[in-house]
Enzyme design. Sequence first.
Site, short mmCIF file in Angstrom:
data_model
loop_
_atom_site.label_atom_id
_atom_site.label_comp_id
_atom_site.label_asym_id
_atom_site.label_seq_id
_atom_site.Cartn_x
_atom_site.Cartn_y
_atom_site.Cartn_z
N ASP A 132 5.81 -7.97 48.68
CA ASP A 132 5.27 -7.04 49.67
C ASP A 132 5.86 -7.09 51.07
O ASP A 132 6.43 -6.12 51.53
CB ASP A 132 3.75 -7.26 49.73
CG ASP A 132 3.06 -6.22 50.60
OD1 ASP A 132 3.49 -5.06 50.56
OD2 ASP A 132 2.11 -6.56 51.30
N CYS A 186 4.13 13.60 36.72
CA CYS A 186 3.15 14.27 37.60
C CYS A 186 2.98 15.75 37.20
O CYS A 186 1.90 16.31 37.35
CB CYS A 186 3.58 14.20 39.06
SG CYS A 186 3.18 12.62 39.85
N CYS A 189 0.43 18.80 38.56
CA CYS A 189 -0.78 18.23 39.20
C CYS A 189 -0.55 18.07 40.72
O CYS A 189 0.55 17.75 41.17
CB CYS A 189 -1.07 16.87 38.57
SG CYS A 189 -2.42 15.99 39.33
N CYS A 192 -3.83 14.43 44.12
CA CYS A 192 -3.79 13.45 45.22
C CYS A 192 -3.58 14.16 46.56
O CYS A 192 -4.23 13.86 47.56
CB CYS A 192 -2.69 12.41 44.98
SG CYS A 192 -1.08 13.12 44.62
N CYS A 196 -6.52 14.09 49.74
CA CYS A 196 -6.31 13.17 50.86
C CYS A 196 -7.02 13.72 52.11
O CYS A 196 -6.67 14.80 52.60
CB CYS A 196 -4.81 12.99 51.13
SG CYS A 196 -4.53 12.02 52.62
N CYS A 212 -2.18 7.87 57.26
CA CYS A 212 -2.89 7.33 56.10
C CYS A 212 -4.02 6.40 56.55
O CYS A 212 -3.85 5.58 57.45
CB CYS A 212 -1.87 6.57 55.23
SG CYS A 212 -2.59 5.77 53.80
N CYS A 240 -7.73 2.50 51.48
CA CYS A 240 -8.24 3.77 50.94
C CYS A 240 -7.70 3.89 49.52
O CYS A 240 -6.53 3.63 49.26
CB CYS A 240 -7.75 4.93 51.79
SG CYS A 240 -8.02 6.56 51.06
N CYS A 247 -6.25 10.27 40.58
CA CYS A 247 -5.06 10.46 39.73
C CYS A 247 -5.44 10.35 38.25
O CYS A 247 -5.98 9.33 37.82
CB CYS A 247 -3.99 9.43 40.09
SG CYS A 247 -2.52 9.59 39.05
#
Length: 309
Positions: A132, A186, A189, A192, A196, A212, A240, A247
């Site tokens: 990360d 995807c 679709c 998402c 948001c 975000c 979040c 999804c």
Amino acid sequence: MNFAQQHTALIKKKALELGFFFCGISKADFLEQEAKQLENWLKMNHHGKMGYMENHFDKRLDPRLLVDDAKSVVSLLLNYYTEEQQTDPEAPKLSKYAYGKDYHYVIKDKLKALFQFIQEEIGEVGGRVFVDSAPVMDKAWAKKSGLGWVGKNSNLIHPKHGSFFFIAELILDLELEADGPIKDYCGTCTKCIDSCPTGAIVEPYVVDGSKCISYLTIELKDAIMPQIFSGKMDNWMFGCDICQDVCPWNRFSKPNTESQFTPHEQLLNLSKSDWEDMTEELFSELFRHSAVKRTKFDGLKRNIRFLSH
Ligand code: B12
Ligand code: SF4
Ligand code: SF4
């Protein structure tokens, strides 16, 4: 089987034994396509005040600048999905990934164990472990290694298990057998993007980080939240999950089996007022080993206060 194939099979088997969900391999090379995209993303200031995203531009795109003579990137996924939920529907919401022990520690231990295994079984292999925070594009490598596709919400999605997992890597100076990318599922679709609350998915596959809720509640250290987000936080106080919860591929998610991700026994039962009245003592007790410590007590209080604006 040649050596590269034998070593690849050994590493993948051990990774699963250590509790990783999936393991895939890529050749350590320059990320050509991502270079342009990262450059644009930074130019558009989508990183907001995450100054660290501007650092190490070249290293972020080329693992050979991080590990001498790097040959392979081993991408690993660790599932954090859980069906447990906060019991008070009015309580400010905490992202699933932060219910248990800080994933950085959990993953680092597993990565080190895998690296040690490689050195014992294969010999003198040079390399580094990453999770990360390092200048490595986790999703790009996992995508190249065939562990999923990067969806319009910009998260990596596995076709059989959804997207609720962390990504980590080993970069090694060892030749391994590379996997290839998979298709993007995807389709038409747009769930998402439509869901948001802050409009952070500014175009399919592109998230303006500075909009975000995850950034606002975790990364942004300002004492006061930007007023434009007032009434748009959907009651999230830390992270979040919306663009993943909606999804369709996440109906395939299965609860994690990592005991260290079990939430503190009080955490999910706190009521709205418990959160609002939280003391620094309780904060320290609940989040002693948690990623939530990142916001510090004052940061979490700021987030909670902003929700009642
Ligand atoms: C910075 C960062 C953030 C920022 C910015 C988000 C972002 N999308 O970049 C903020 C704080 C907002 C954030 C939030 C979250 N994050 Co975060 N974050 C990171 C971090 C440190 C770097 C990501 C990065 O390089 N961004 C830079 C931009 C350029 O990259 P990108 O969005 O991936 O961009 C790609 C696409 O936009 C695409 N693209 C661009 N233009 C175009 C055009 C077209 C046509 C196409 C097809 C594609 C395309 O290409 C780009 C490069 O590959 C990584 C860890 C790491 N070291 O990689 C974790 C990471 C991405 N985060 C993670 C998680 C879990 C989250 C949250 C879910 C946490 C939460 N619940 O609150 C949210 C999800 C928000 C979201 N929808 O993205 C996980 C994702 C796991 C997964 N399954 O994918 C990671 C990998 C951490 C980890 N090691 O597990 N995060
Ligand atoms: S995590 Fe929330 S705020 Fe961020 S892009 Fe997804 S839905 Fe939007
Ligand atoms: S919600 Fe739909 S568009 Fe968004 S990532 Fe999932 S499948 Fe792709």
